[in-house]
Design a protein around this motif. Sequence first.
Motif, short mmCIF file in Angstrom:
data_model
loop_
_atom_site.label_atom_id
_atom_site.label_comp_id
_atom_site.label_asym_id
_atom_site.label_seq_id
_atom_site.Cartn_x
_atom_site.Cartn_y
_atom_site.Cartn_z
N LEU A 94 77.86 132.42 66.81
CA LEU A 94 77.97 132.08 65.39
C LEU A 94 79.00 130.98 65.15
CD1 LEU A 94 77.79 135.62 63.73
CD2 LEU A 94 76.07 133.80 63.63
N LEU A 95 80.14 131.07 65.85
CA LEU A 95 81.16 130.03 65.69
C LEU A 95 80.65 128.68 66.18
CD1 LEU A 95 84.33 131.99 66.83
CD2 LEU A 95 83.73 131.28 64.51
N ARG A 96 79.93 128.68 67.31
CA ARG A 96 79.38 127.42 67.84
C ARG A 96 78.38 126.81 66.87
NH1 ARG A 96 78.28 128.41 74.25
NH2 ARG A 96 80.44 128.19 74.91
N LYS A 97 77.52 127.64 66.27
CA LYS A 97 76.53 127.13 65.32
C LYS A 97 77.21 126.48 64.13
CE LYS A 97 72.68 130.16 66.43
NZ LYS A 97 71.84 131.27 65.98
N GLU A 98 78.27 127.11 63.63
CA GLU A 98 79.01 126.54 62.51
C GLU A 98 79.63 125.20 62.89
OE1 GLU A 98 81.80 129.32 60.90
OE2 GLU A 98 80.25 130.82 60.52
N GLU A 99 80.22 125.13 64.08
CA GLU A 99 80.81 123.88 64.54
C GLU A 99 79.76 122.79 64.72
OE1 GLU A 99 83.98 122.77 65.06
OE2 GLU A 99 84.54 124.59 64.00
N GLU A 100 78.61 123.17 65.28
CA GLU A 100 77.54 122.19 65.48
C GLU A 100 77.05 121.64 64.15
OE1 GLU A 100 74.56 124.06 67.86
OE2 GLU A 100 75.77 123.97 69.68
N LYS A 101 76.96 122.51 63.15
CA LYS A 101 76.53 122.06 61.83
C LYS A 101 77.52 121.05 61.26
CE LYS A 101 73.88 126.08 60.37
NZ LYS A 101 73.85 127.23 59.46
N LYS A 102 78.81 121.33 61.46
CA LYS A 102 79.84 120.42 60.96
C LYS A 102 79.81 119.09 61.70
CE LYS A 102 83.06 124.05 59.58
NZ LYS A 102 84.34 124.68 59.89
N GLU A 103 79.68 119.15 63.03
CA GLU A 103 79.75 117.96 63.86
C GLU A 103 78.46 117.16 63.85
OE1 GLU A 103 80.92 119.16 67.74
OE2 GLU A 103 82.89 119.83 67.09
N LYS A 104 77.35 117.84 63.67
CA LYS A 104 76.05 117.19 63.79
C LYS A 104 75.72 116.47 62.49
CE LYS A 104 71.42 118.10 65.40
NZ LYS A 104 70.48 119.13 65.82
N GLN A 105 75.90 115.21 62.52
CA GLN A 105 75.57 114.38 61.38
C GLN A 105 74.65 113.28 61.89
OE1 GLN A 105 78.77 112.13 59.56
NE2 GLN A 105 78.15 112.88 57.55
N THR A 106 73.49 113.19 61.29
CA THR A 106 72.53 112.21 61.77
C THR A 106 73.01 110.80 61.49
OG1 THR A 106 71.29 112.14 59.70
CG2 THR A 106 70.63 113.80 61.33
N ARG A 107 72.41 109.86 62.18
CA ARG A 107 72.74 108.45 61.98
C ARG A 107 72.47 108.05 60.53
NH1 ARG A 107 75.59 104.18 62.88
NH2 ARG A 107 74.44 102.23 63.03
N GLU A 108 71.40 108.58 59.98
CA GLU A 108 71.04 108.29 58.59
C GLU A 108 72.12 108.77 57.64
OE1 GLU A 108 67.36 109.89 56.53
OE2 GLU A 108 66.51 108.51 58.00
N GLU A 109 72.60 109.98 57.85
CA GLU A 109 73.65 110.53 57.00
C GLU A 109 74.93 109.70 57.10
OE1 GLU A 109 73.70 114.46 58.64
OE2 GLU A 109 72.62 115.28 56.93
N THR A 110 75.23 109.25 58.31
CA THR A 110 76.42 108.44 58.51
C THR A 110 76.30 107.12 57.73
OG1 THR A 110 76.69 109.38 60.72
CG2 THR A 110 77.90 107.37 60.25
N LEU A 111 75.14 106.48 57.84
CA LEU A 111 74.92 105.23 57.12
C LEU A 111 74.97 105.44 55.61
CD1 LEU A 111 72.09 103.61 59.27
CD2 LEU A 111 74.46 102.85 59.08
N LEU A 112 74.35 106.50 55.13
CA LEU A 112 74.37 106.77 53.68
C LEU A 112 75.79 107.04 53.20
CD1 LEU A 112 71.18 108.98 53.30
CD2 LEU A 112 71.53 106.67 52.42
N THR A 113 76.59 107.71 54.00
CA THR A 113 77.98 107.97 53.64
C THR A 113 78.76 106.65 53.57
OG1 THR A 113 77.88 110.12 54.74
CG2 THR A 113 80.07 109.23 54.30
N GLU A 114 78.53 105.77 54.54
CA GLU A 114 79.20 104.46 54.53
C GLU A 114 78.78 103.65 53.31
OE1 GLU A 114 78.35 102.66 58.30
OE2 GLU A 114 79.57 104.09 59.41
N ILE A 115 77.49 103.66 52.99
CA ILE A 115 77.00 102.92 51.81
C ILE A 115 77.64 103.47 50.54
CG2 ILE A 115 74.95 102.49 50.39
CD1 ILE A 115 73.34 102.40 53.04
N ARG A 116 77.70 104.80 50.43
CA ARG A 116 78.31 105.41 49.25
C ARG A 116 79.77 104.98 49.11
NH1 ARG A 116 79.65 111.17 50.26
NH2 ARG A 116 81.39 110.09 51.20
N ASP A 117 80.50 104.99 50.24
CA ASP A 117 81.91 104.61 50.20
C ASP A 117 82.07 103.14 49.81
OD1 ASP A 117 82.49 107.19 50.94
OD2 ASP A 117 82.84 106.71 53.06
N LEU A 118 81.19 102.28 50.33
CA LEU A 118 81.25 100.86 49.96
C LEU A 118 80.96 100.66 48.48
CD1 LEU A 118 79.51 99.20 53.04
CD2 LEU A 118 81.90 98.97 52.36
N LEU A 119 79.97 101.36 47.95
CA LEU A 119 79.65 101.27 46.52
C LEU A 119 80.82 101.74 45.66
CD1 LEU A 119 75.92 102.43 46.49
CD2 LEU A 119 76.79 100.12 46.05
#
Length: 127
Positions: A94-119
């Motif tokens: 259960l702890l590993r699954k929670e950590e994986e959810k936190k760490e696992k961020q798709t490339r798309e999510e990363t780009l959208l986060t960067e775009i949001r921050d730039l805006l």
Amino acid sequence: MSFLQEFKQFAIKGNVIDLSVAVVIGAAFGKIISSLVSGIVMPLIGLLLGGVNVANKTFSVGDAIVKWGEFLQAVIDFTIISFSIFVAIKAISLLRKEEEKKEKQTREETLLTEIRDLLKEQSAKSE
């Protein structure tokens, strides 16, 4: 590739190291649970049975002595150890699954986060 080089590659793989760590920890955990069973659980079971020490129970068949109490204690040890390991693995999973959810961020999510921050930065500069 020589036999020694192949063995070295095999021995330093993560799985082998993980397995050896698991064996050592499992042995130590087994001792703790065996101590729990022999020092706490079995005396309590003995009290419930009227002060009887179950581990010392035997019966004779001819010249053979059947030590059924030791067998019963080994079964109880195994049951408690396996249940404890199951619970520990479940908690770790259960702890590993929670950590994986936190760490696992798709490339798309990363780009959208960067775009949001730039805006946000651009809107802050224009104000």
